[in-house]
Design an enzyme around this catalytic site. Sequence first.
Site, mmCIF file in Angstrom:
data_model
loop_
_atom_site.group_PDB
_atom_site.id
_atom_site.type_symbol
_atom_site.label_atom_id
_atom_site.label_comp_id
_atom_site.label_asym_id
_atom_site.label_seq_id
_atom_site.Cartn_x
_atom_site.Cartn_y
_atom_site.Cartn_z
ATOM 1 N N LYS A 160 54.672 48.408 18.158
ATOM 2 C CA LYS A 160 54.714 50.081 18.390
ATOM 3 C C LYS A 160 55.732 49.739 19.559
ATOM 4 C CE LYS A 160 53.446 51.747 14.437
ATOM 5 N NZ LYS A 160 53.771 52.155 13.530
ATOM 6 N N TYR A 186 50.250 44.824 16.929
ATOM 7 C CA TYR A 186 50.607 46.134 15.932
ATOM 8 C C TYR A 186 50.844 46.949 17.541
ATOM 9 C CZ TYR A 186 49.953 51.059 14.575
ATOM 10 O OH TYR A 186 49.557 52.143 14.001
#
Length: 255
Positions: free
Chosen positions: A164, A160
């Site tokens: 991002k 994650y």
Amino acid sequence: MNVQFREQTVLVTGAAQGFGRAIALAFAELGANVYACDVLDDSLRETAELAEQAGTPIQVRRVDVTDQVAVQHLVDEAVLDTGRIDVLVNNAGGVLGQVGRPLEEVSAQDWRAIFGVNVDGAFLFAQAAAPHMKRQNSGRIINISSGAGIGVSLTGIQAYASAKAAQIGLTRQLAHELGEWGITVNNVAPGFVRSNPTTERQWQSYGEEGQQRLLNNIALKRLGTPQDIANAVLFFASEQAGWISGQVLSVDGGK
């Protein structure tokens, strides 16, 4: 600052709940023709019902953002209906139900799945929308990343945080590639917001002490709301942000 989007066509991904829902409803309220997509059918219908109740109906479609054919179909539909695409908001993402685990326990499949929805989806939608924006010599692309992309993830999920950060890199690269056609590409990096079932479970997992510690690390001493994130997106999409591109705006209450 009077911001309006009358007769503009706006595409919002991940619009079934949380940030995406708030963003889609906000654009519709300000006069845009909104096309909103997600894979959560029931929640997406709720978004459509809320827009209908407000007197600002939107079009909703079930689209997996990692499916290039489905992505292209939605973009083509919006252009066929309205003749243009003015704003693309790549909000779809998240952790896909995964939880933090030691590095050696993360499978390649889980790693790729998070990159798929957070990075590939943004790339595919931008790729499909860009030719239409070039033809218009105007457009706004706004990607929704996370504080995890510029720091570390509270979830502890390696994919994650990495995805991002990659999305922020994509934002900056596309800003330079598309700028000569009057297209701006920017990024909103939210702090922790209780915006959907996943973040609500995360919040509850901290316990009272952990929750207070999180609040103490925020300058404004409160959590944000989905509307706070929508407001930042509206700014980037507005005429007032016409000379801003390749930027990341942290909307996190101050860190």
